[in-house]
Design a protein around this motif. Structure first.
Motif, PDB file in Angstrom:
ATOM      1  N   SER A 130     -25.445  -6.571   4.430  1.00  0.00           N
ATOM      2  CA  SER A 130     -25.183  -6.661   2.998  1.00  0.00           C
ATOM      3  C   SER A 130     -26.302  -7.462   2.336  1.00  0.00           C
ATOM      4  CB  SER A 130     -23.823  -7.327   2.730  1.00  0.00           C
ATOM      5  OG  SER A 130     -23.803  -8.640   3.270  1.00  0.00           O
ATOM      6  N   ALA A 131     -26.258  -7.526   1.007  1.00  0.00           N
ATOM      7  CA  ALA A 131     -27.255  -8.290   0.259  1.00  0.00           C
ATOM      8  C   ALA A 131     -26.570  -9.061  -0.854  1.00  0.00           C
ATOM      9  CB  ALA A 131     -28.317  -7.366  -0.325  1.00  0.00           C
ATOM     10  N   THR A 132     -27.102 -10.254  -1.135  1.00  0.00           N
ATOM     11  CA  THR A 132     -26.650 -11.049  -2.278  1.00  0.00           C
ATOM     12  C   THR A 132     -27.762 -11.082  -3.328  1.00  0.00           C
ATOM     13  OG1 THR A 132     -27.436 -13.073  -1.185  1.00  0.00           O
ATOM     14  CG2 THR A 132     -25.131 -12.469  -0.860  1.00  0.00           C
ATOM     15  N   LEU A 133     -28.482  -9.994  -3.435  1.00  0.00           N
ATOM     16  CA  LEU A 133     -29.660  -9.911  -4.299  1.00  0.00           C
ATOM     17  C   LEU A 133     -29.306  -9.728  -5.769  1.00  0.00           C
ATOM     18  CD1 LEU A 133     -32.802  -9.781  -4.273  1.00  0.00           C
ATOM     19  CD2 LEU A 133     -32.600  -7.310  -3.921  1.00  0.00           C
ATOM     20  N   ASP A 134     -28.114  -9.237  -6.066  1.00  0.00           N
ATOM     21  CA  ASP A 134     -27.746  -8.856  -7.426  1.00  0.00           C
ATOM     22  C   ASP A 134     -27.930 -10.023  -8.399  1.00  0.00           C
ATOM     23  OD1 ASP A 134     -26.844  -7.352  -9.515  1.00  0.00           O
ATOM     24  OD2 ASP A 134     -24.723  -7.454  -8.970  1.00  0.00           O
ATOM     25  N   GLY A 135     -28.788  -9.830  -9.406  1.00  0.00           N
ATOM     26  CA  GLY A 135     -29.019 -10.827 -10.438  1.00  0.00           C
ATOM     27  C   GLY A 135     -30.031 -11.888 -10.097  1.00  0.00           C
ATOM     28  N   ILE A 136     -30.458 -11.975  -8.838  1.00  0.00           N
ATOM     29  CA  ILE A 136     -31.387 -13.018  -8.414  1.00  0.00           C
ATOM     30  C   ILE A 136     -32.787 -12.743  -8.951  1.00  0.00           C
ATOM     31  CG2 ILE A 136     -32.456 -14.133  -6.418  1.00  0.00           C
ATOM     32  CD1 ILE A 136     -29.530 -14.827  -6.777  1.00  0.00           C
ATOM     33  N   LYS A 137     -33.452 -13.790  -9.437  1.00  0.00           N
ATOM     34  CA  LYS A 137     -34.817 -13.642  -9.926  1.00  0.00           C
ATOM     35  C   LYS A 137     -35.772 -13.529  -8.736  1.00  0.00           C
ATOM     36  CE  LYS A 137     -38.347 -15.767 -12.852  1.00  0.00           C
ATOM     37  NZ  LYS A 137     -38.708 -16.924 -13.702  1.00  0.00           N
ATOM     38  N   VAL A 138     -36.487 -12.409  -8.673  1.00  0.00           N
ATOM     39  CA  VAL A 138     -37.443 -12.177  -7.598  1.00  0.00           C
ATOM     40  C   VAL A 138     -38.823 -12.672  -8.005  1.00  0.00           C
ATOM     41  CG1 VAL A 138     -38.533 -10.431  -6.139  1.00  0.00           C
ATOM     42  CG2 VAL A 138     -36.108 -10.222  -6.748  1.00  0.00           C
ATOM     43  N   GLY A 139     -39.199 -12.429  -9.264  1.00  0.00           N
ATOM     44  CA  GLY A 139     -40.502 -12.862  -9.769  1.00  0.00           C
ATOM     45  C   GLY A 139     -41.122 -11.795 -10.638  1.00  0.00           C
ATOM     46  N   GLY A 140     -41.975 -12.234 -11.575  1.00  0.00           N
ATOM     47  CA  GLY A 140     -42.682 -11.295 -12.428  1.00  0.00           C
ATOM     48  C   GLY A 140     -41.789 -10.427 -13.272  1.00  0.00           C
ATOM     49  N   GLY A 141     -40.660 -10.970 -13.757  1.00  0.00           N
ATOM     50  CA  GLY A 141     -39.740 -10.189 -14.567  1.00  0.00           C
ATOM     51  C   GLY A 141     -38.833  -9.277 -13.775  1.00  0.00           C
ATOM     52  N   LEU A 142     -38.885  -9.351 -12.444  1.00  0.00           N
ATOM     53  CA  LEU A 142     -38.081  -8.488 -11.574  1.00  0.00           C
ATOM     54  C   LEU A 142     -36.869  -9.261 -11.067  1.00  0.00           C
ATOM     55  CD1 LEU A 142     -38.072  -5.663 -10.188  1.00  0.00           C
ATOM     56  CD2 LEU A 142     -39.286  -6.731  -8.273  1.00  0.00           C
ATOM     57  N   TYR A 143     -35.686  -8.642 -11.215  1.00  0.00           N
ATOM     58  CA  TYR A 143     -34.436  -9.240 -10.760  1.00  0.00           C
ATOM     59  C   TYR A 143     -33.732  -8.287  -9.798  1.00  0.00           C
ATOM     60  CZ  TYR A 143     -34.767 -12.894 -14.296  1.00  0.00           C
ATOM     61  OH  TYR A 143     -35.173 -13.970 -15.046  1.00  0.00           O
TER      62      TYR A 143
END
Length: 416
Positions: free
Chosen positions: A213-226
Motif C-alpha cells: 500500500s501507499a500513504t502518498l495521497d496528499g504528500i508534498k513530493v516537490g516542485g509542485g507535485l503532490y
C-alpha cells in the motif's frame, strides 16, 4: 536511601485564619488554581495566517499561528483527517508557532491552540481548514494485481510522473509500505525515474501473505507535485517451486519445497542462440503460441528461419524465451542443444510443467554459454542482482547504511 516524612494535620480553623489573614476567600465549591478552571475562548487572542473562516490554505506554505491579544501561546497541535501530526516550532516567548513539516494537498486540518493570560488563566481555540488541491498529482500503481504467485514474484510500483531528485525519491519511497506474514527483510530498488521493484534478499517464503500500500495521497513530493490516491494489493505465495535447467547436462530438475518432483530431458539454445543463464521468473502461460524466427531477428527464408505451432508454452522473457513442447527435437532432448534459445521438451513433459507451475515461479538456467539474464529489461531477472547492490538502488540507502530510522520504512513487518 529513602526517609519517611510524617505529616502533621493542620486544624481547619488555622487554615481559615491564614486565608483571612492573606485576604483570600475560602470556598468548598471553588478553586484558586487556574488550571482547574474551564478554559476561556481564545478566538480573539490568536490568529491562523492564511486559513480558517472558509479560506483554503496553500499547502506549499507553512502554517503560522500568532498571539494577537497580549496572551502567550503555550501549545499548538495540527492534525489531518487521518490523525497525522504536522511538525512545528513555538517561539520561546510564546508569541508565534509555525509548522516545519509539509502540509498535504486537498486535505482537511484541525489546529488546536492553547494560550495563557497574564494571570495564568488558560484559553483554547480550535480552527478547522482545508488545503487547496494539487495542480499535479503523482499516482502509484502496484503490480502484480492481487492474487497467488510463486515465491520469485517481485513487487512493482509504477509512478504516473518521473521522479529524479534524490530527496523527492526518498519522500515517495517512505510512503510505499510492504508488510509480510511471516516477516522478512526487503527493499525497494529504483529501476528508472518512474519504476521501482521490491524484493527480499532471497525468494519470498512459501505460503506468505504480502500487503502492499501507499500513504502518498496528499504528500508534498516537490516542485509542485503532490501524491495521489493509490489502490493497495494483497499477494499470497504458493509452494516454493524451482525449475533448474542444466544446459550442459541437458536436464531440468523441478523442485517443490526443496524436493525434486520431476527430472525432464531438455534441449536448450544451440551455438549462436545460447539460452540465458541465471534466474528468470515465469511471466505467463500460453497453451498455444505461433513462433516465428522473424520475432527474434532471423530473416525469413534463411537456413535458421522457422514458423511453428507451439503448445504448452511457459513464458520467461518478454523477448520470446519459453519452456515449451518441442516434439520435433525429442531425439536431441537429454543429449544436445538444438533450439533457438528456448527450453524444449516432449509434449507430455511440457503439459506437466505447464500444469504444475504458476506466474512468479522460478526458472533457473546454469551451464549455458549464454549471457546472464539482465535484471530489468526483459522480464524479471531481479534475483540476478546481488543483494548489496540491490539495496544501493534504494533512495533510503544512506539511511540504511547509517542505521537511521528511515531504513525501517523499507522493511517488511508482520501484520498485527
Amino acid at each position: 536511601m529513602s526517609h519517611s516524612v510524617r505529616i502533621r494535620p493542620v486544624p481547619f480553623c488555622a487554615l481559615v485564619l491564614v486565608s483571612l489573614a492573606l485576604g483570600a476567600t475560602a470556598s468548598c465549591g471553588g478553586s484558586s488554581n487556574p488550571l482547574a478552571d474551564k478554559p476561556y475562548d481564545a478566538t480573539d487572542q490568536v490568529d491562523l495566517a492564511g486559513a480558517g473562516d472558509g479560506r483554503k490554505a496553500d499547502p506549499s506554505k507553512p502554517l503560522e499561528v500568532t498571539a494577537t491579544g497580549g496572551d502567550r501561546i503555550t501549545d499548538v497541535t495540527a492534525t489531518d483527517a487521518a490523525g497525522r501530526y504536522v511538525k512545528g516550532e513555538l517561539d520561546a516567548d510564546g508569541s508565534r508557532w509555525h509548522s516545519t513539516g509539509a502540509l498535504a494537498a486537498g486535505a482537511h486540518y484541525t489546529v488546536r491552540v492553547s494560550t495563557e493570560d497574564a494571570d495564568g488563566a488558560q484559553g483554547r481555540r480550535t480552527i478547522g481548514f482545508d488545503t487547496n488541491p494539487a495542480d499535479r498529482l503523482l499516482r502509484v500503481a502496484f503490480g502484480p494485481q492481487s492474487g497467488t504467485y510463486g515465491v520469485g514474484q517481485p513487487i512493482t510500483a509504477e509512478l504516473s510522473e518521473p521522479v529524479q531528485d534524490p530527496a523527492a525519491r526518498a519522500v515517495v519511497e517512505r510512503t510505499l509500505q510492504v508488510r509480510s506474514r511471516p516477516a522478512v527483510e526487503g527493499a525497494w530498488h529504483w529501476v528508472d525515474n518512474r519504476t521501482l521493484h521490491y524484493r527480499p534478499p532471497d525468494y519470498w517464503p512459501a505460503h506468505a501473505t504480502i500487503d502492499v500500500s501507499a500513504t502518498l495521497d496528499g504528500i508534498k513530493v516537490g516542485g509542485g507535485l503532490y501524491g495521489g490516491a493509490s489502490k493497495p494489493v494483497r499477494l499470497t505465495t504458493g509452494d516454493r517451486v524451482e525449475a533448474v535447467t542444466d544446459a550442459a547436462g541437458h536436464y531440468m530438475s523441478v523442485r517443490k519445497n526443496g524436493q525434486e518432483i520431476r527430472s525432464i530431458p531438455v534441449t536448450t539454445g544451440k551455438p549462436g542462440y545460447a539460452t540465458r543463464n541465471g534466474v528468470k521468473v515465469i511471466l505467463g502461460r500460453e497453451s498455444f503460441v505461433r513462433m516465428r524466427g522473424t520475432s527474434i531477428g532471423i530473416a525469413e527464408g534463411s537456413s535458421d528461419s522457422y514458423d511453428l505451432p507451439v503448445y504448452w508454452a511457459t513464458r520467461v522473457t518478454w523477448s520470446g524465451e519459453y519452456v515449451h513442447a518441442a516434439p520435433w527435437s525429442e531425439g536431441s532432448q537429454g543429449a544436445d542443444n538444438v533450439s533457438h534459445g528456448c527450453t524444449g521438451m516432449s509434449t507430455g513433459n511440457a503439459k506437466w510443467f505447464f500444469d504444475n507451475v504458476r506466474v512468479g515461479d522460478i526458472v533457473k538456467v546454469v551451464g549455458s554459454t549464454g549471457a546472464t539474464m539482465t535484471p530489468f529489461d526483459n522480464g524479471f531477472g531481479d534475483w540476478n542482482m546481488p543483494w548489496r547492490q540491490w539495496r544501493e538502488g534504494s533512495a533510503l540507502a544512506a539511511g540504511k547504511r547509517e542505521g537511521t530510522s528511515p531504513a525501517d520504512t523499507a522493511r517488511l513487518r508482520p501484520r498485527m
